[in-house]
Design an enzyme around this catalytic site. Structure first.
Site, PDB file in Angstrom:
ATOM      1  N   SER A   1     -22.237 -14.457 -74.280  1.00 62.32           N
ATOM      2  CA  SER A   1     -21.292 -15.155 -75.429  1.00 62.32           C
ATOM      3  C   SER A   1     -22.207 -15.247 -76.371  1.00 62.32           C
ATOM      4  O   SER A   1     -23.502 -15.086 -76.389  1.00 62.32           O
ATOM      5  CB  SER A   1     -20.690 -16.527 -74.820  1.00 62.32           C
ATOM      6  OG  SER A   1     -21.605 -17.194 -74.343  1.00 62.32           O
TER       7      SER A   1
ATOM      8  N   TYR B   1     -18.960 -27.379 -84.644  1.00 63.69           N
ATOM      9  CA  TYR B   1     -18.191 -28.105 -85.379  1.00 63.69           C
ATOM     10  C   TYR B   1     -19.258 -29.484 -85.742  1.00 63.69           C
ATOM     11  O   TYR B   1     -19.878 -30.088 -85.024  1.00 63.69           O
ATOM     12  CB  TYR B   1     -17.048 -28.835 -84.268  1.00 63.69           C
ATOM     13  CG  TYR B   1     -16.221 -29.602 -84.816  1.00 63.69           C
ATOM     14  CD1 TYR B   1     -15.262 -29.206 -85.513  1.00 63.69           C
ATOM     15  CD2 TYR B   1     -16.383 -30.908 -84.624  1.00 63.69           C
ATOM     16  CE1 TYR B   1     -14.039 -30.146 -85.959  1.00 63.69           C
ATOM     17  CE2 TYR B   1     -15.319 -31.950 -85.039  1.00 63.69           C
ATOM     18  CZ  TYR B   1     -14.442 -31.387 -85.633  1.00 63.69           C
ATOM     19  OH  TYR B   1     -13.297 -32.472 -86.184  1.00 63.69           O
TER      20      TYR B   1
ATOM     21  N   ALA C   1     -19.973 -32.958 -86.397  1.00 62.53           N
ATOM     22  CA  ALA C   1     -19.387 -34.407 -85.849  1.00 62.53           C
ATOM     23  C   ALA C   1     -19.030 -35.051 -86.970  1.00 62.53           C
ATOM     24  O   ALA C   1     -19.754 -35.137 -87.946  1.00 62.53           O
ATOM     25  CB  ALA C   1     -20.753 -34.931 -85.113  1.00 62.53           C
TER      26      ALA C   1
ATOM     27  N   ASP D   1     -23.811 -35.171 -82.919  1.00 58.65           N
ATOM     28  CA  ASP D   1     -25.069 -36.075 -83.565  1.00 58.65           C
ATOM     29  C   ASP D   1     -24.076 -36.273 -85.085  1.00 58.65           C
ATOM     30  O   ASP D   1     -23.813 -35.098 -85.728  1.00 58.65           O
ATOM     31  CB  ASP D   1     -26.080 -35.166 -83.580  1.00 58.65           C
ATOM     32  CG  ASP D   1     -26.595 -35.262 -82.293  1.00 58.65           C
ATOM     33  OD1 ASP D   1     -26.685 -36.113 -81.784  1.00 58.65           O
ATOM     34  OD2 ASP D   1     -27.188 -34.049 -82.068  1.00 58.65           O
TER      35      ASP D   1
HETATM   36  P1  FAD Z   1     -23.568 -36.495 -74.134  1.00 60.99           P
HETATM   37  O1  FAD Z   1     -23.417 -35.591 -72.508  1.00 60.99           O
HETATM   38  O2  FAD Z   1     -22.631 -37.445 -74.450  1.00 60.99           O
HETATM   39  O3  FAD Z   1     -24.913 -36.852 -74.138  1.00 60.99           O
HETATM   40  C1  FAD Z   1     -25.650 -37.543 -75.066  1.00 60.99           C
HETATM   41  C2  FAD Z   1     -26.951 -38.494 -74.646  1.00 60.99           C
HETATM   42  O4  FAD Z   1     -26.159 -39.845 -73.972  1.00 60.99           O
HETATM   43  C3  FAD Z   1     -27.679 -38.308 -73.480  1.00 60.99           C
HETATM   44  O5  FAD Z   1     -28.804 -38.841 -73.633  1.00 60.99           O
HETATM   45  C4  FAD Z   1     -26.840 -38.637 -72.126  1.00 60.99           C
HETATM   46  O6  FAD Z   1     -28.079 -38.541 -71.366  1.00 60.99           O
HETATM   47  C5  FAD Z   1     -26.319 -39.905 -72.831  1.00 60.99           C
HETATM   48  N1  FAD Z   1     -25.141 -40.047 -72.028  1.00 60.99           N
HETATM   49  C6  FAD Z   1     -24.033 -39.047 -71.632  1.00 60.99           C
HETATM   50  N2  FAD Z   1     -22.980 -39.941 -71.054  1.00 60.99           N
HETATM   51  C7  FAD Z   1     -23.428 -41.283 -71.239  1.00 60.99           C
HETATM   52  C8  FAD Z   1     -22.594 -42.240 -70.490  1.00 60.99           C
HETATM   53  N3  FAD Z   1     -21.517 -42.235 -70.114  1.00 60.99           N
HETATM   54  N4  FAD Z   1     -23.089 -43.462 -70.606  1.00 60.99           N
HETATM   55  C9  FAD Z   1     -24.414 -43.574 -70.973  1.00 60.99           C
HETATM   56  N5  FAD Z   1     -25.368 -42.483 -71.759  1.00 60.99           N
HETATM   57  C10 FAD Z   1     -24.780 -41.439 -71.803  1.00 60.99           C
HETATM   58  N6  FAD Z   1     -23.491 -30.687 -81.914  1.00 60.99           N
HETATM   59  C11 FAD Z   1     -22.613 -30.708 -82.952  1.00 60.99           C
HETATM   60  O7  FAD Z   1     -22.624 -31.794 -83.705  1.00 60.99           O
HETATM   61  N7  FAD Z   1     -21.640 -29.761 -83.173  1.00 60.99           N
HETATM   62  C12 FAD Z   1     -21.618 -28.554 -82.263  1.00 60.99           C
HETATM   63  O8  FAD Z   1     -20.964 -27.708 -82.510  1.00 60.99           O
HETATM   64  C13 FAD Z   1     -22.696 -28.740 -81.212  1.00 60.99           C
HETATM   65  N8  FAD Z   1     -22.727 -27.617 -80.541  1.00 60.99           N
HETATM   66  C14 FAD Z   1     -23.664 -27.690 -79.297  1.00 60.99           C
HETATM   67  C15 FAD Z   1     -23.748 -26.582 -78.284  1.00 60.99           C
HETATM   68  C16 FAD Z   1     -24.516 -26.900 -77.346  1.00 60.99           C
HETATM   69  C17 FAD Z   1     -24.453 -25.593 -76.251  1.00 60.99           C
HETATM   70  C18 FAD Z   1     -25.595 -27.786 -77.220  1.00 60.99           C
HETATM   71  C19 FAD Z   1     -26.434 -27.562 -75.879  1.00 60.99           C
HETATM   72  C20 FAD Z   1     -25.428 -28.594 -78.165  1.00 60.99           C
HETATM   73  C21 FAD Z   1     -24.773 -28.644 -79.226  1.00 60.99           C
HETATM   74  N9  FAD Z   1     -24.482 -29.609 -80.135  1.00 60.99           N
HETATM   75  C22 FAD Z   1     -23.505 -29.784 -81.120  1.00 60.99           C
HETATM   76  C23 FAD Z   1     -25.429 -30.771 -80.060  1.00 60.99           C
HETATM   77  C24 FAD Z   1     -25.108 -31.900 -79.407  1.00 60.99           C
HETATM   78  O9  FAD Z   1     -23.901 -32.319 -79.963  1.00 60.99           O
HETATM   79  C25 FAD Z   1     -26.132 -32.938 -79.419  1.00 60.99           C
HETATM   80  O10 FAD Z   1     -27.139 -32.598 -78.552  1.00 60.99           O
HETATM   81  C26 FAD Z   1     -25.823 -34.441 -78.840  1.00 60.99           C
HETATM   82  O11 FAD Z   1     -26.896 -35.338 -79.263  1.00 60.99           O
HETATM   83  C27 FAD Z   1     -25.270 -34.581 -77.538  1.00 60.99           C
HETATM   84  O12 FAD Z   1     -24.130 -34.016 -77.220  1.00 60.99           O
HETATM   85  P2  FAD Z   1     -23.714 -33.800 -75.669  1.00 60.99           P
HETATM   86  O13 FAD Z   1     -22.404 -33.545 -75.844  1.00 60.99           O
HETATM   87  O14 FAD Z   1     -24.486 -33.443 -74.711  1.00 60.99           O
HETATM   88  O15 FAD Z   1     -23.837 -35.372 -75.419  1.00 60.99           O
END
Ligand code: FAD
Length: 284
Positions: free
Chosen positions: A12, A46, A48, A105
């Site tokens: 992809s 997208y 945040a 973020d």
């Molecule tokens: P989460 O899985 O929520 O994790 C974030 C942090 O919080 C981690 O340190 C985790 O250990 C901790 N955590 C998770 N769940 C909990 C909980 N329930 N309680 C306490 N701590 C917890 N960013 C954008 O803004 N737009 C995008 O389009 C985008 N696309 C991305 C695509 C990919 C494939 C990747 C790998 C990253 C992308 N990002 C994007 C970046 C991403 O949004 C950031 O890395 C962000 O900091 C974390 O998102 P996440 O979904 O992994 O968060």
């Protein structure tokens, strides 16, 4: 290089929403080239807090209208549940069945405000499942070198598992240049009973300064040997590209040979770097 077959693997490409007419034209040309490789889908990032929301919708609309399998990214931080549900409803009405669900973020300097109801991606996955059942195939993010805000690897793995238990169907990783980090991460996941496919995210190397800046902010490591080699090329972009393509093609080969279930290319809206790696791998 190898003659890796891509049957049963998912390939992809990721795009970002362009902001100018020139950027839009460039993205469309990129898609037309990459689409000849018949990828499983194109994903669109997208911002945040809705910072690039309109651009994401416009890019997604164009892809869907062009008959291309599309997976919009959706982040939950800084958005209300109602806003998220509205976007999901819009995607469902467009016939979209694939999502990349993220926390996101917020851009620096932007405070959370009062509207962010979901704090983590696992809560977004639960929300999608609760309201849309099995309609969407949900991808989530994974971090073989661990998320920069995670206090330790164990906690990060536990948090990754929460997303899977909430209903994620597969994962795409942050990019990395160390295949061992990926294989160990997958091994750790399997030991914890996480069985979903974990597809490596691949960042082609085209510009060292940009890559170094990105990597510092997202916690992806550029190994010392690679950093030194790239730095030594100075402004010689052609040499950076040639060397970068060789290194990343080798990484992809290692990953596929070692059992990775596909590759997700961070294209930066450019076709050629990913296509060159694709050709080196003998995928076409
Ligand atoms: P989460 O899985 O929520 O994790 C974030 C942090 O919080 C981690 O340190 C985790 O250990 C901790 N955590 C998770 N769940 C909990 C909980 N329930 N309680 C306490 N701590 C917890 N960013 C954008 O803004 N737009 C995008 O389009 C985008 N696309 C991305 C695509 C990919 C494939 C990747 C790998 C990253 C992308 N990002 C994007 C970046 C991403 O949004 C950031 O890395 C962000 O900091 C974390 O998102 P996440 O979904 O992994 O968060």
């Amino acid at each position: 290089m190898s003659d890796s077959k891509h049957t049963h693997r998912t390939f992809s490409f990721e795009l970002f929403p362009p902001k100018t007419d020139k950027g839009i034209q460039g993205m469309r040309t990129t898609v037309s080239h990459l689409n000849t490789l018949q990828p499983a889908f194109f994903s669109v990032t997208y911002g945040a807090g809705g910072s690039t929301q309109d651009g994401t919708f416009a890019s997604v609309d164009w892809l869907v209208d062009s008959g291309i399998e599309t997976a919009p990214h959706l982040s939950c931080i800084g958005s209300s549940t109602d806003e998220i549900l509205e976007i999901l409803g819009r995607y469902q009405a467009q016939g979209i069945r694939h999502l990349v669900a993220l926390r996101g973020d917020l851009p620096s300097g932007v405070g959370l405000g009062g509207s962010g109801e979901l704090g983590y991606a696992n809560e977004l996955v639960s929300l999608v499942k609760q309201h849309f059942g099995e309609h969407f195939h949900i991808e989530v993010a994974a971090y073989p070198e661990f998320h920069p805000q995670a206090p330790n690897p164990k906690t990060d793995l536990d948090n990754f598992k929460r997303k899977v238990e909430a209903g994620a169907d597969s994962a795409i990783t942050q990019y990395f240049y160390n295949a061992d980090a990926y294989f160990r991460f997958v091994e750790d996941c399997r030991k914890r009973g996480i069985e979903i496919p974990i597809v490596p995210g691949i960042m082609p190397i085209t510009n060292f300064t940009q890559l170094a800046r990105f990597s510092d902010s997202c916690g992806a490591e550029i190994p010392r040997w690679l950093r030194k080699r790239l730095q030594a090329f100075g402004d010689d972009l052609q040499s950076i590209r040639t060397y970068g393509s060789e290194v990343v093609s080798r990484l992809c080969e290692q990953l596929l040979t070692g059992g990775a279930p596909g590759l997700h290319f961070y294209t930066m809206n450019r076709a050629e770097p990913s296509m060159e790696i694709w050709r080196n791998l003998g995928l076409s």
